[in-house]
Motif scaffolding. Structure first.
Motif, PDB file in Angstrom:
ATOM      1  N   THR A  91       0.847  -1.196   0.000  1.00  0.00           N
ATOM      2  CA  THR A  91       0.000   0.000   0.000  1.00  0.00           C
ATOM      3  C   THR A  91       0.878   1.240   0.000  1.00  0.00           C
ATOM      4  OG1 THR A  91      -1.785  -1.091   1.221  1.00  0.00           O
ATOM      5  CG2 THR A  91      -1.764   1.305   1.257  1.00  0.00           C
ATOM      6  N   ILE A  92       0.540   2.172  -0.873  1.00  0.00           N
ATOM      7  CA  ILE A  92       1.196   3.477  -0.882  1.00  0.00           C
ATOM      8  C   ILE A  92       0.135   4.513  -0.526  1.00  0.00           C
ATOM      9  CG2 ILE A  92       2.431   5.200  -2.237  1.00  0.00           C
ATOM     10  CD1 ILE A  92       3.597   2.919  -3.892  1.00  0.00           C
ATOM     11  N   ARG A  93       0.387   5.204   0.568  1.00  0.00           N
ATOM     12  CA  ARG A  93      -0.540   6.233   1.031  1.00  0.00           C
ATOM     13  C   ARG A  93       0.023   7.608   0.708  1.00  0.00           C
ATOM     14  NH1 ARG A  93      -1.738   4.452   7.317  1.00  0.00           N
ATOM     15  NH2 ARG A  93      -1.418   2.193   7.092  1.00  0.00           N
ATOM     16  N   PHE A  94      -0.869   8.551   0.455  1.00  0.00           N
ATOM     17  CA  PHE A  94      -0.488   9.933   0.221  1.00  0.00           C
ATOM     18  C   PHE A  94      -1.244  10.802   1.218  1.00  0.00           C
ATOM     19  CE2 PHE A  94      -0.008   7.770  -3.848  1.00  0.00           C
ATOM     20  CZ  PHE A  94       1.281   8.131  -4.221  1.00  0.00           C
ATOM     21  N   GLY A  95      -0.518  11.403   2.157  1.00  0.00           N
ATOM     22  CA  GLY A  95      -1.139  12.321   3.102  1.00  0.00           C
ATOM     23  C   GLY A  95      -1.264  13.691   2.466  1.00  0.00           C
ATOM     24  N   THR A  96      -2.488  14.210   2.342  1.00  0.00           N
ATOM     25  CA  THR A  96      -2.668  15.455   1.594  1.00  0.00           C
ATOM     26  C   THR A  96      -3.864  16.258   2.086  1.00  0.00           C
ATOM     27  OG1 THR A  96      -2.965  16.401  -0.630  1.00  0.00           O
ATOM     28  CG2 THR A  96      -4.047  14.291  -0.182  1.00  0.00           C
ATOM     29  N   LYS A  97      -3.715  17.557   2.039  1.00  0.00           N
ATOM     30  CA  LYS A  97      -4.810  18.502   2.262  1.00  0.00           C
ATOM     31  C   LYS A  97      -5.263  19.104   0.939  1.00  0.00           C
ATOM     32  CE  LYS A  97      -7.358  21.115   5.118  1.00  0.00           C
ATOM     33  NZ  LYS A  97      -8.333  20.644   6.105  1.00  0.00           N
ATOM     34  N   ALA A  98      -4.660  18.674  -0.167  1.00  0.00           N
ATOM     35  CA  ALA A  98      -4.935  19.292  -1.462  1.00  0.00           C
ATOM     36  C   ALA A  98      -6.387  19.138  -1.889  1.00  0.00           C
ATOM     37  CB  ALA A  98      -4.007  18.714  -2.531  1.00  0.00           C
ATOM     38  N   VAL A  99      -7.027  18.024  -1.541  1.00  0.00           N
ATOM     39  CA  VAL A  99      -8.415  17.836  -1.955  1.00  0.00           C
ATOM     40  C   VAL A  99      -9.303  18.913  -1.346  1.00  0.00           C
ATOM     41  CG1 VAL A  99     -10.243  16.139  -2.254  1.00  0.00           C
ATOM     42  CG2 VAL A  99      -7.909  15.359  -1.913  1.00  0.00           C
ATOM     43  N   ALA A 100      -8.931  19.401  -0.176  1.00  0.00           N
ATOM     44  CA  ALA A 100      -9.692  20.458   0.484  1.00  0.00           C
ATOM     45  C   ALA A 100      -9.235  21.854   0.063  1.00  0.00           C
ATOM     46  CB  ALA A 100      -9.577  20.318   2.002  1.00  0.00           C
ATOM     47  N   TYR A 101      -7.920  22.068  -0.045  1.00  0.00           N
ATOM     48  CA  TYR A 101      -7.383  23.412  -0.237  1.00  0.00           C
ATOM     49  C   TYR A 101      -7.041  23.754  -1.688  1.00  0.00           C
ATOM     50  CZ  TYR A 101      -6.768  24.424   4.778  1.00  0.00           C
ATOM     51  OH  TYR A 101      -6.963  24.689   6.116  1.00  0.00           O
ATOM     52  N   TRP A 102      -6.836  22.751  -2.529  1.00  0.00           N
ATOM     53  CA  TRP A 102      -6.572  23.003  -3.945  1.00  0.00           C
ATOM     54  C   TRP A 102      -7.009  21.784  -4.755  1.00  0.00           C
ATOM     55  CZ3 TRP A 102      -6.210  27.109  -6.733  1.00  0.00           C
ATOM     56  CH2 TRP A 102      -5.725  27.061  -8.039  1.00  0.00           C
ATOM     57  N   PRO A 103      -8.329  21.522  -4.843  1.00  0.00           N
ATOM     58  CA  PRO A 103      -8.812  20.335  -5.552  1.00  0.00           C
ATOM     59  C   PRO A 103      -8.501  20.341  -7.032  1.00  0.00           C
ATOM     60  CG  PRO A 103     -10.640  21.766  -4.897  1.00  0.00           C
ATOM     61  CD  PRO A 103      -9.424  22.289  -4.216  1.00  0.00           C
ATOM     62  N   TYR A 104      -8.158  21.516  -7.581  1.00  0.00           N
ATOM     63  CA  TYR A 104      -7.771  21.580  -8.983  1.00  0.00           C
ATOM     64  C   TYR A 104      -6.541  20.725  -9.265  1.00  0.00           C
ATOM     65  CZ  TYR A 104     -10.824  25.667  -8.724  1.00  0.00           C
ATOM     66  OH  TYR A 104     -11.889  26.506  -8.504  1.00  0.00           O
ATOM     67  N   ARG A 105      -5.796  20.377  -8.224  1.00  0.00           N
ATOM     68  CA  ARG A 105      -4.625  19.515  -8.415  1.00  0.00           C
ATOM     69  C   ARG A 105      -5.018  18.198  -9.079  1.00  0.00           C
ATOM     70  NH1 ARG A 105      -1.150  17.742 -10.215  1.00  0.00           N
ATOM     71  NH2 ARG A 105       0.873  16.994  -9.461  1.00  0.00           N
ATOM     72  N   PHE A 106      -6.236  17.750  -8.854  1.00  0.00           N
ATOM     73  CA  PHE A 106      -6.700  16.477  -9.395  1.00  0.00           C
ATOM     74  C   PHE A 106      -7.663  16.663 -10.567  1.00  0.00           C
ATOM     75  CE2 PHE A 106      -5.998  16.324  -4.830  1.00  0.00           C
ATOM     76  CZ  PHE A 106      -5.062  15.308  -4.727  1.00  0.00           C
ATOM     77  N   VAL A 107      -7.921  17.920 -10.930  1.00  0.00           N
ATOM     78  CA  VAL A 107      -8.963  18.191 -11.917  1.00  0.00           C
ATOM     79  C   VAL A 107      -8.440  18.938 -13.134  1.00  0.00           C
ATOM     80  CG1 VAL A 107     -11.177  19.375 -12.281  1.00  0.00           C
ATOM     81  CG2 VAL A 107     -10.773  18.146 -10.157  1.00  0.00           C
ATOM     82  N   SER A 108      -7.807  20.081 -12.920  1.00  0.00           N
ATOM     83  CA  SER A 108      -7.469  20.922 -14.064  1.00  0.00           C
ATOM     84  C   SER A 108      -6.059  21.483 -14.035  1.00  0.00           C
ATOM     85  CB  SER A 108      -8.471  22.085 -14.168  1.00  0.00           C
ATOM     86  OG  SER A 108      -8.496  22.823 -12.966  1.00  0.00           O
ATOM     87  N   ASP A 109      -5.234  21.141 -13.056  1.00  0.00           N
ATOM     88  CA  ASP A 109      -3.820  21.504 -13.149  1.00  0.00           C
ATOM     89  C   ASP A 109      -3.234  20.889 -14.417  1.00  0.00           C
ATOM     90  OD1 ASP A 109      -3.796  23.012 -10.880  1.00  0.00           O
ATOM     91  OD2 ASP A 109      -2.449  21.727  -9.735  1.00  0.00           O
ATOM     92  N   GLU A 121     -15.430  22.273   3.401  1.00  0.00           N
ATOM     93  CA  GLU A 121     -14.373  21.899   2.461  1.00  0.00           C
ATOM     94  C   GLU A 121     -14.839  20.853   1.452  1.00  0.00           C
ATOM     95  OE1 GLU A 121     -10.534  22.546   5.417  1.00  0.00           O
ATOM     96  OE2 GLU A 121     -11.675  20.673   5.507  1.00  0.00           O
ATOM     97  N   LEU A 122     -15.946  20.191   1.743  1.00  0.00           N
ATOM     98  CA  LEU A 122     -16.507  19.192   0.830  1.00  0.00           C
ATOM     99  C   LEU A 122     -17.670  19.737   0.025  1.00  0.00           C
ATOM    100  CD1 LEU A 122     -16.302  16.607   3.594  1.00  0.00           C
ATOM    101  CD2 LEU A 122     -15.675  15.896   1.292  1.00  0.00           C
ATOM    102  N   ALA A 123     -18.010  21.000   0.203  1.00  0.00           N
ATOM    103  CA  ALA A 123     -19.249  21.535  -0.345  1.00  0.00           C
ATOM    104  C   ALA A 123     -19.109  22.098  -1.752  1.00  0.00           C
ATOM    105  CB  ALA A 123     -19.807  22.610   0.587  1.00  0.00           C
ATOM    106  N   THR A 124     -17.897  22.232  -2.270  1.00  0.00           N
ATOM    107  CA  THR A 124     -17.734  22.802  -3.608  1.00  0.00           C
ATOM    108  C   THR A 124     -17.782  21.714  -4.673  1.00  0.00           C
ATOM    109  OG1 THR A 124     -15.314  22.642  -3.630  1.00  0.00           O
ATOM    110  CG2 THR A 124     -16.270  24.627  -2.645  1.00  0.00           C
ATOM    111  N   GLU A 125     -18.228  22.099  -5.863  1.00  0.00           N
ATOM    112  CA  GLU A 125     -18.315  21.145  -6.965  1.00  0.00           C
ATOM    113  C   GLU A 125     -16.955  20.594  -7.331  1.00  0.00           C
ATOM    114  OE1 GLU A 125     -17.896  19.660 -10.961  1.00  0.00           O
ATOM    115  OE2 GLU A 125     -17.127  21.606 -10.268  1.00  0.00           O
ATOM    116  N   VAL A 126     -15.933  21.431  -7.284  1.00  0.00           N
ATOM    117  CA  VAL A 126     -14.615  20.975  -7.713  1.00  0.00           C
ATOM    118  C   VAL A 126     -14.032  19.983  -6.712  1.00  0.00           C
ATOM    119  CG1 VAL A 126     -13.327  22.897  -6.668  1.00  0.00           C
ATOM    120  CG2 VAL A 126     -12.387  21.720  -8.666  1.00  0.00           C
ATOM    121  N   ALA A 127     -14.368  20.111  -5.424  1.00  0.00           N
ATOM    122  CA  ALA A 127     -13.887  19.141  -4.439  1.00  0.00           C
ATOM    123  C   ALA A 127     -14.504  17.773  -4.681  1.00  0.00           C
ATOM    124  CB  ALA A 127     -14.191  19.620  -3.022  1.00  0.00           C
TER     125      ALA A 127
END
Length: 448
Positions: free
Chosen positions: A224-242, A273-279
């Motif tokens: 298992t490889i885990r990634f500890g991240t706050k990006a989904v809350a603070y910069w969800p564009y990292r997984f969407v449109s970066d 932090e979960l309430a935005t469409e991009v999150a």
């Protein structure tokens, strides 16, 4: 349409704001002179960073200074002792840079920058040499801190890893590359999980992240490889449109295709932090790769210290297919006195929120103290003729023989951490030894 093809408008390049932008932010949002003074003064000691997404989508500017997200990212009066705040403010006004550096160093040293024995007890060694940028506390899991991932998209004011961000190399865990980690893993086949953490590994480009992750796939015992991240809350564009968001998801797919698990350990501190469409879009895209999103956060006074917030957050996590995982107790570091919640209230908040959940959301555990001997769960309060006791249990331990073992401590209205508790002397001797202040000693990172 494949979730690997982004359909969300690109918000532009990531842009952050720090201590040098305080006046700009004050003018933009009408911050009071008191707010500005607090941010300017306390950010000399504790890290401050925020970005446009957090400013525009998460903070309710009509509610400041009481808005929970505002308190989550902007330093507040009371996070430092009044005398220390006054000293720093006076030195700032006087322009005494040398004196300021000395006082800041003194204050930081008194804020327990590495709680729970991180530097003293968790740093592993190979052939007699300590390994930089790694921690090995529990037999099955190694924490790995890539050097290029030692920042975040925004800083949480409660963060127990604040010492990573203040520019002092002596306080930082940072590994230049994965070579020593791979060698260590080959020598320790009991390690099945690697947690890539920081800072935030998602601050790195995918190409850089890949250079740290791909070598782990040559170690068969890593499952298992885990990634500890706050990006989904603070910069969800990292997984969407970066620009390399699709490449990042392909890296997750590659790891999953190798037969490993990918666990994205997402830090959500408040339901907003979960309430935005991009999150929600970001979580859907992560899950489309075969990765699992686990959610965790500490209980933080002024931010999420009520049962309704936790119930709402856990339900929102379940609704998007994420797994509620941990409610932590705020660690004994940094501005702990500002944020801490007594254990008895923490147990009440957890129980009330937990009772409100559907069964599939009851995967969450808490409240949990990540203390020196391990993760100590507060199961509740036991009323007895001899007095009241906290029911406690080690759900993870430096010595794995203690895992799952219950014990208890005398109830206290004010206790907020393991060290505040009077452990029942009737507890088994090995548990008493483990939870005593002198239990963990240098070099005792793991007990096989």
């Amino acid at each position: 349409m494949s979730l690997l093809v982004s359909t969300t408008a690109d918000p532009g390049r990531f842009h952050s704001f720090g201590p040098h932008h305080i006046d700009e932010l004050g003018a933009r949002y009408g911050l009071s002179a008191d707010n500005l003074h607090a941010v300017r003064t306390i950010s000399q000691v504790l890290p401050f960073r925020v970005n446009e997404y957090v400013l525009s989508h998460l903070i309710d500017w009509d509610r400041i200074p009481d808005d929970p997200i505002f308190r989550l990212v902007f330093p507040q009066r009371g996070m430092l002792a009044a005398a220390d705040e006054r000293i720093v403010g006076d030195l700032l006004r006087a322009g005494d840079r040398k004196g300021l550096r000395g006082e800041v160093a003194r204050i930081r040293a008194g804020l327990n920058p590495h709680p729970s024995g991180q530097q003293q007890h968790n740093v592993p060694s190979l052939d007699g040499q300590e390994l930089p940028g790694m921690q090995h506390k529990y037999r099955e899991t190694v924490l790995y801190f890539p050097q290029q991932g030692q920042t975040c998209h925004a800083y949480c004011t409660y963060c127990f890893r604040w010492a990573q961000f203040v520019g002092d190399a002596d306080l930082r865990f940072a590994a230049p590359g994965p070579e020593q980690l791979v060698s260590y893993l080959h020598r320790h086949p009991a390690v099945t999980d690697v947690l890539v953490t920081g800072g935030d590994p998602m601050i790195m480009s995918t190409e850089r992240l890949r250079s740290h992750v791909e070598p782990l796939l040559a170690v068969d015992t890593v499952r298992t490889i885990r990634f500890g991240t706050k990006a989904v809350a603070y910069w969800p564009y990292r997984f969407v449109s970066d620009s390399d968001a699709d490449d990042l998801l392909r890296l997750f797919e590659q790891v999953v295709a190798s037969g490993r698990n990918v666990a994205v350990m997402a830090h959500f501190s408040h339901p907003r932090e979960l309430a935005t469409e991009v999150a929600t879009r970001a979580i859907a895209r992560i899950r489309s790769t075969g990765a699992v999103v686990y959610c965790q956060a500490p209980l933080i006074r002024y931010v999420n210290d009520d049962a309704r917030a936790w119930s709402e957050m856990w339900r929102a996590e379940l609704a998007v297919g994420a797994v509620p995982y941990y409610m932590f107790v705020e660690r004994d570091t940094g501005p702990r006195d500002y944020f801490q919640v007594p254990l008895t209230r923490a147990a009440d908040i957890f129980r009330t929120a937990y009772q409100d959940l559907p069964g599939l959301a009851r995967t969450v555990r808490g409240p949990v103290m990540s203390a020196t001997p391990g993760k100590v769960l507060v199961d509740g309060v036991e009323r007895t003729p001899d007095g009241d006791f906290f029911q406690l249990r080690l759900i993870q331990a430096r010595d794995r023989r203690l895992v799952g073992r219950p014990f208890r401590a005398r109830w206290s209205a004010d206790a907020a951490w393991l060290s505040d508790l009077e452990i029942d002397p009737a507890a088994p001797a090995d548990i008493l030894a483990a939870v005593s202040p002198s239990a963990a000693r240098p070099g005792a990172a793991v007990t096989a």
